[in-house]
Design a protein around this motif. Structure first.
Motif, PDB file in Angstrom:
ATOM      1  N   GLN A  23      82.846  55.754 -36.664  1.00 56.90           N
ATOM      2  CA  GLN A  23      83.712  57.329 -36.789  1.00 56.90           C
ATOM      3  C   GLN A  23      83.592  58.322 -35.917  1.00 56.90           C
ATOM      4  N   GLN A  24      84.356  59.324 -35.891  1.00 54.13           N
ATOM      5  CA  GLN A  24      84.503  60.342 -35.522  1.00 54.13           C
ATOM      6  C   GLN A  24      84.618  61.384 -36.709  1.00 54.13           C
ATOM      7  N   ALA A  25      84.877  62.441 -35.178  1.00 54.41           N
ATOM      8  CA  ALA A  25      85.379  64.031 -36.273  1.00 54.41           C
ATOM      9  C   ALA A  25      85.829  64.450 -35.520  1.00 54.41           C
ATOM     10  N   LYS A  26      86.553  65.851 -35.367  1.00 52.61           N
ATOM     11  CA  LYS A  26      86.781  66.854 -34.588  1.00 52.61           C
ATOM     12  C   LYS A  26      87.127  68.115 -35.519  1.00 52.61           C
ATOM     13  N   PRO A  27      86.793  69.322 -34.979  1.00 47.03           N
ATOM     14  CA  PRO A  27      87.036  70.052 -35.568  1.00 47.03           C
ATOM     15  C   PRO A  27      88.235  70.718 -36.594  1.00 47.03           C
TER      16      PRO A  27
END
Length: 105
Positions: free
Chosen positions: A98-102
């Motif tokens: 999983q990953q997220a960015k602003p």
């Protein structure tokens, strides 16, 4: 998704500056490698002598190609090579699941 390699380096306090200068002198040595995505050198703040060298790669094959090519060449040398700043090294491998960015406005 990508893979993450974290090299855990045990670095005595008296060798910290040496290690950081060596990494700074090799800045940009990995950026042009096929499959390379990210690098960070993390200095411990308290409670440990372990630096973390965080790299992120497209896949294991990209990492292995870098290890057998540019990385191997950079770490080979004769008797005039300086003594390692780290007293130990362990590599951890993680799959990015999983990953997220602003969010952009």
């Amino acid at each position: 998704m990508s893979i993450v390699k974290i090299n855990v380096l045990t670095v005595p306090a008296e060798q910290r500056e040496v290690l950081e200068k060596r990494f700074a002198s090799r800045a940009h040595a990995v950026e042009n490698s096929d499959g390379f995505e990210w690098f960070e050198l993390l200095r411990p703040v308290e409670g440990t002598d372990n630096y973390l060298v965080y790299t992120r790669w497209r896949d294991e094959e990209s990492f292995q190609a870098w290890m057998e090519g540019p990385m191997k060449a950079a770490h080979q040398g004769g008797n005039d090579r300086p003594k390692p700043a780290a007293s130990g090294s362990t590599v951890w491998t993680f799959d990015v699941v999983q990953q997220a960015k602003p969010k952009t406005a």
